[in-house]
Design a protein around this motif. Structure first.
Motif, PDB file in Angstrom:
ATOM      1  N   ILE A  49      21.489  39.606  85.390  1.00 47.60           N
ATOM      2  CA  ILE A  49      20.148  39.683  84.809  1.00 47.60           C
ATOM      3  C   ILE A  49      19.875  41.066  84.221  1.00 47.60           C
ATOM      4  CG2 ILE A  49      17.683  39.719  85.394  1.00 47.60           C
ATOM      5  CD1 ILE A  49      18.283  37.359  87.324  1.00 47.60           C
ATOM      6  N   VAL A  50      20.282  42.136  84.901  1.00 47.34           N
ATOM      7  CA  VAL A  50      20.037  43.468  84.342  1.00 47.34           C
ATOM      8  C   VAL A  50      20.845  43.671  83.074  1.00 47.34           C
ATOM      9  CG1 VAL A  50      19.331  44.531  86.502  1.00 47.34           C
ATOM     10  CG2 VAL A  50      21.742  44.544  85.880  1.00 47.34           C
ATOM     11  N   GLY A  51      22.017  43.041  82.974  1.00 48.88           N
ATOM     12  CA  GLY A  51      22.669  42.904  81.692  1.00 48.88           C
ATOM     13  C   GLY A  51      23.704  43.933  81.301  1.00 48.88           C
ATOM     14  N   TYR A  52      23.866  44.073  79.981  1.00 45.32           N
ATOM     15  CA  TYR A  52      25.011  44.716  79.343  1.00 45.32           C
ATOM     16  C   TYR A  52      25.355  46.084  79.903  1.00 45.32           C
ATOM     17  CZ  TYR A  52      27.958  46.322  75.435  1.00 45.32           C
ATOM     18  OH  TYR A  52      28.998  46.804  74.670  1.00 45.32           O
ATOM     19  N   ARG A  53      24.413  47.012  79.926  1.00 43.98           N
ATOM     20  CA  ARG A  53      24.722  48.384  80.357  1.00 43.98           C
ATOM     21  C   ARG A  53      25.232  48.419  81.799  1.00 43.98           C
ATOM     22  NH1 ARG A  53      23.102  52.944  77.872  1.00 43.98           N
ATOM     23  NH2 ARG A  53      21.973  52.771  75.904  1.00 43.98           N
ATOM     24  N   TRP A  54      24.558  47.692  82.661  1.00 47.68           N
ATOM     25  CA  TRP A  54      24.928  47.718  84.074  1.00 47.68           C
ATOM     26  C   TRP A  54      26.230  46.965  84.328  1.00 47.68           C
ATOM     27  CZ3 TRP A  54      22.788  51.021  87.356  1.00 47.68           C
ATOM     28  CH2 TRP A  54      21.558  51.595  86.985  1.00 47.68           C
ATOM     29  N   ILE A  55      26.503  45.986  83.502  1.00 46.58           N
ATOM     30  CA  ILE A  55      27.791  45.284  83.625  1.00 46.58           C
ATOM     31  C   ILE A  55      28.933  46.246  83.322  1.00 46.58           C
ATOM     32  CG2 ILE A  55      29.233  43.499  82.567  1.00 46.58           C
ATOM     33  CD1 ILE A  55      26.671  41.826  82.244  1.00 46.58           C
ATOM     34  N   HIS A  56      28.773  47.073  82.283  1.00 47.55           N
ATOM     35  CA  HIS A  56      29.818  48.052  81.962  1.00 47.55           C
ATOM     36  C   HIS A  56      29.947  49.112  83.054  1.00 47.55           C
ATOM     37  CE1 HIS A  56      31.525  47.102  78.006  1.00 47.55           C
ATOM     38  NE2 HIS A  56      30.371  46.512  77.753  1.00 47.55           N
ATOM     39  N   ARG A  57      28.829  49.516  83.630  1.00 45.95           N
ATOM     40  CA  ARG A  57      28.907  50.482  84.733  1.00 45.95           C
ATOM     41  C   ARG A  57      29.612  49.878  85.942  1.00 45.95           C
ATOM     42  NH1 ARG A  57      22.629  52.421  83.821  1.00 45.95           N
ATOM     43  NH2 ARG A  57      23.052  53.818  82.051  1.00 45.95           N
ATOM     44  N   LEU A  58      29.318  48.631  86.210  1.00 47.27           N
ATOM     45  CA  LEU A  58      29.996  47.938  87.303  1.00 47.27           C
ATOM     46  C   LEU A  58      31.496  47.862  87.030  1.00 47.27           C
ATOM     47  CD1 LEU A  58      29.811  46.288  89.940  1.00 47.27           C
ATOM     48  CD2 LEU A  58      29.326  44.274  88.524  1.00 47.27           C
TER      49      LEU A  58
ATOM     50  N   SER B 239      13.709  35.122  75.176  1.00 45.58           N
ATOM     51  CA  SER B 239      13.108  36.188  75.969  1.00 45.58           C
ATOM     52  C   SER B 239      13.980  36.542  77.169  1.00 45.58           C
ATOM     53  CB  SER B 239      11.726  35.757  76.466  1.00 45.58           C
ATOM     54  OG  SER B 239      11.853  34.759  77.471  1.00 45.58           O
ATOM     55  N   PRO B 240      13.861  37.780  77.683  1.00 43.89           N
ATOM     56  CA  PRO B 240      14.600  38.161  78.891  1.00 43.89           C
ATOM     57  C   PRO B 240      14.280  37.258  80.079  1.00 43.89           C
ATOM     58  CG  PRO B 240      13.717  40.110  77.802  1.00 43.89           C
ATOM     59  CD  PRO B 240      13.117  38.921  77.101  1.00 43.89           C
ATOM     60  N   VAL B 241      13.042  36.781  80.156  1.00 43.86           N
ATOM     61  CA  VAL B 241      12.668  35.894  81.268  1.00 43.86           C
ATOM     62  C   VAL B 241      13.436  34.583  81.179  1.00 43.86           C
ATOM     63  CG1 VAL B 241      10.782  34.586  82.322  1.00 43.86           C
ATOM     64  CG2 VAL B 241      10.384  36.928  81.525  1.00 43.86           C
ATOM     65  N   ALA B 242      13.512  34.028  79.974  1.00 42.55           N
ATOM     66  CA  ALA B 242      14.254  32.779  79.796  1.00 42.55           C
ATOM     67  C   ALA B 242      15.733  32.984  80.093  1.00 42.55           C
ATOM     68  CB  ALA B 242      14.068  32.261  78.369  1.00 42.55           C
ATOM     69  N   ARG B 243      16.288  34.114  79.633  1.00 44.04           N
ATOM     70  CA  ARG B 243      17.696  34.410  79.916  1.00 44.04           C
ATOM     71  C   ARG B 243      17.928  34.502  81.418  1.00 44.04           C
ATOM     72  NH1 ARG B 243      20.829  38.953  80.780  1.00 44.04           N
ATOM     73  NH2 ARG B 243      19.070  40.368  80.487  1.00 44.04           N
ATOM     74  N   ALA B 244      17.020  35.162  82.137  1.00 40.54           N
ATOM     75  CA  ALA B 244      17.151  35.270  83.597  1.00 40.54           C
ATOM     76  C   ALA B 244      17.109  33.896  84.253  1.00 40.54           C
ATOM     77  CB  ALA B 244      16.048  36.166  84.152  1.00 40.54           C
TER      78      ALA B 244
END
Length: 474
Positions: free
Chosen positions: A153-162, A327-332
């Motif tokens: 849900i937090v998405g792209y940036r945090w996925i790369h950090r992970l 929307s981010p809500v729908a994506r979540a």
């Protein structure tokens, strides 16, 4: 980059084009993401399969390397599309199949994501249960599902950090595992103890290629934020290098683990993959550390599955609703729904995990090699990277609602593989003549590409140059 985009904790983009103002990063991020995503327990199991099903570990490792390089090259070509288009991978399939027609491969992609997410959740649930000391399988599975939901849900940036964290921990953890295998357990002594067989060698090639090719439908999701002037070659090589190096480290360890004979406790691996890896590592606190490495590695790739799965479902729904933004809500919401289904599947998973997983990977090869062939031939050889991006969201536009010739090529690419299949439920006549060797994926790639290329050229659906929506230039 806009201040709002740079400071937001939760990613706000989904299936829409990433504008230049929000592009960021370096192609080396593809190396750490895909290396970390492959330094994980399911890749270890995939590498073990060739040995479990009869190959000498040395020839299994060689076959896995060939397969990973071939499949990885195809996968990395998909990754190189991301910076140029700024789109999730499966949106670009509308240029080949039509806005509505692309739903056909999209549905199969969602099934793939669910399968990988469920199998990965089974294994990681074992690791979490061993860490917290509980015996009920569903507890670890549910915990892992919740962790995956947050990361996706937090998405792209945090996925790369992970991915960066998973790369560091994975290299350290698997280096220790290799030390134990080669030292304490003398796994190298089991190399070269069986004669070469084409059938098992080609099985290893297929397992390696299948592993890489199944990343194809979502790999550009994680390169689409790179600056538009990013070199396609850099994106290609960093993606290929990270994915192949990570997968080969894991798969080599898997082949060595599976080579340990029953007299030395090796048969326990097929029954309890995670627990046996912990025993190989040395047990006790070291085993707990290895279980943590397993959780982080699987969290990385399972997040890719959930994020990509939700993106694919949104691509499907938006085609019918004619939406270009979600929307981010729908994506979540879609992410949570996807993970809930994968957790339910994982809880009810069969105990015959090894055999089911092998056949699952090979079936995926059958349905995704034609898609890869069509997408890559169209993008690199026919349209030559010239895409009308606004038309990808309009069924009445350049690409239309359904491109029946492309769907026909896709179906043909599946059908022509049938005689070459070698699986538990069916073995084709050609595979039988080859001693059980499965080369169906090669046939699917080559035949589909050769048939689609002249048809696509005759249709002339590409623009004179890349057309981007006006807001993407800001």
């Amino acid at each position: 980059m806009s201040d709002q985009a740079s400071t937001a904790i939760v990613e706000r983009r989904s299936i829409d084009v990433v504008p230049d103002s929000e592009r960021h990063g370096h192609p080396f991020s593809q190396f750490t993401l895909w290396c970390g995503a492959n330094l994980q327990i399911t890749a270890i199991v995939d590498g073990a399969l060739a040995v479990v099903f009869g190959a000498d570990p040395a020839w299994a490792i060689a076959g896995l390397l060939v397969g990973n390089l071939l499949g990885g090259a195809v996968m990395a070509l998909h990754s190189a599309q991301g910076p140029r288009l700024g789109l999730p991978q499966m949106i670009s399939s509308r240029a080949q199949f039509g806005v509505i027609g692309a739903i056909v491969p999209l549905v199969l992609v969602v099934i793939m994501y669910l399968g990988f997410a469920a199998t990965g959740t089974v294994l990681t649930g074992q690791a979490i249960n061993l860490i917290i000391g509980v015996s009920q399988p569903w507890i670890g599975i549910v915990i892992f599902g919740a962790l995956t939901a947050v990361a996706a849900i937090v998405g792209y940036r945090w996925i790369h950090r992970l991915g960066r964290v998973a790369t560091v921990l994975g290299l350290l953890g698997l280096a220790w595992l290799a030390y134990q295998l080669l030292g304490t357990h003398n796994a190298a002594a089991y190399l070269g103890t069986k004669p070469f067989e084409w059938s098992t060698f080609l099985l290893a090639v297929a397992l390696g290629a299948g592993w890489q090719l199944t990343f194809g439908p979502y790999v550009a999701d994680y390169s689409r934020y790179l600056p538009r002037d990013t070199s396609p070659r850099s994106t290609f090589w960093f993606t290929l290098g990270g994915s192949v190096i990570g997968s080969m480290i894991s798969m080599t360890l898997g082949a060595l683990i599976a080579a340990i004979p029953a007299a030395a406790g090796g048969s326990a691996f097929t029954k309890n993959q995670v627990g046996f890896v912990g025993e190989i590592a040395g047990g006790g606190l070291i085993a707990l550390a290895i279980y943590l490495v397993i959780v982080v590695g699987k969290l990385t790739v399972n997040t890719l599955n959930a994020y990509g799965g939700a993106m694919t479902m949104l691509t499907t729904v938006s085609a019918v609703r004619r939406e270009a933004r979600i929307s981010p809500v729908a994506r979540a919401g879609y992410i949570v729904g996807f993970i809930a289904v994968s957790v339910i599947i994982a809880i009810g998973a069969s105990s015959d995990f090894i055999n089911l997983f092998k056949n699952f990977v090979l079936v995926l090869l059958m349905v995704f090699t034609p898609w890869s062939a069509i997408n890559l031939v169209d993008y690199y050889l026919v349209s030559r990277e010239r895409v009308d991006i606004p038309a990808l969201y309009d069924p009445a536009g350049r690409y239309g609602a359904v491109n029946w010739p492309a769907l026909g090529c896709y179906l043909l690419g599946i059908v022509v593989q049938i005689p070459f299949l070698s699986q538990a439920l069916y073995t084709g006549p050609v595979a039988t003549a080859l001693g059980g060797a499965d080369i169906s994926w090669i046939v699917g790639l080559v035949i589909t590409g050769l048939v689609y290329w002249p048809i696509a050229r005759a249709q002339r659906r590409w623009p004179d140059e890349l057309i981007r929506p006006a807001e993407a230039e800001r």
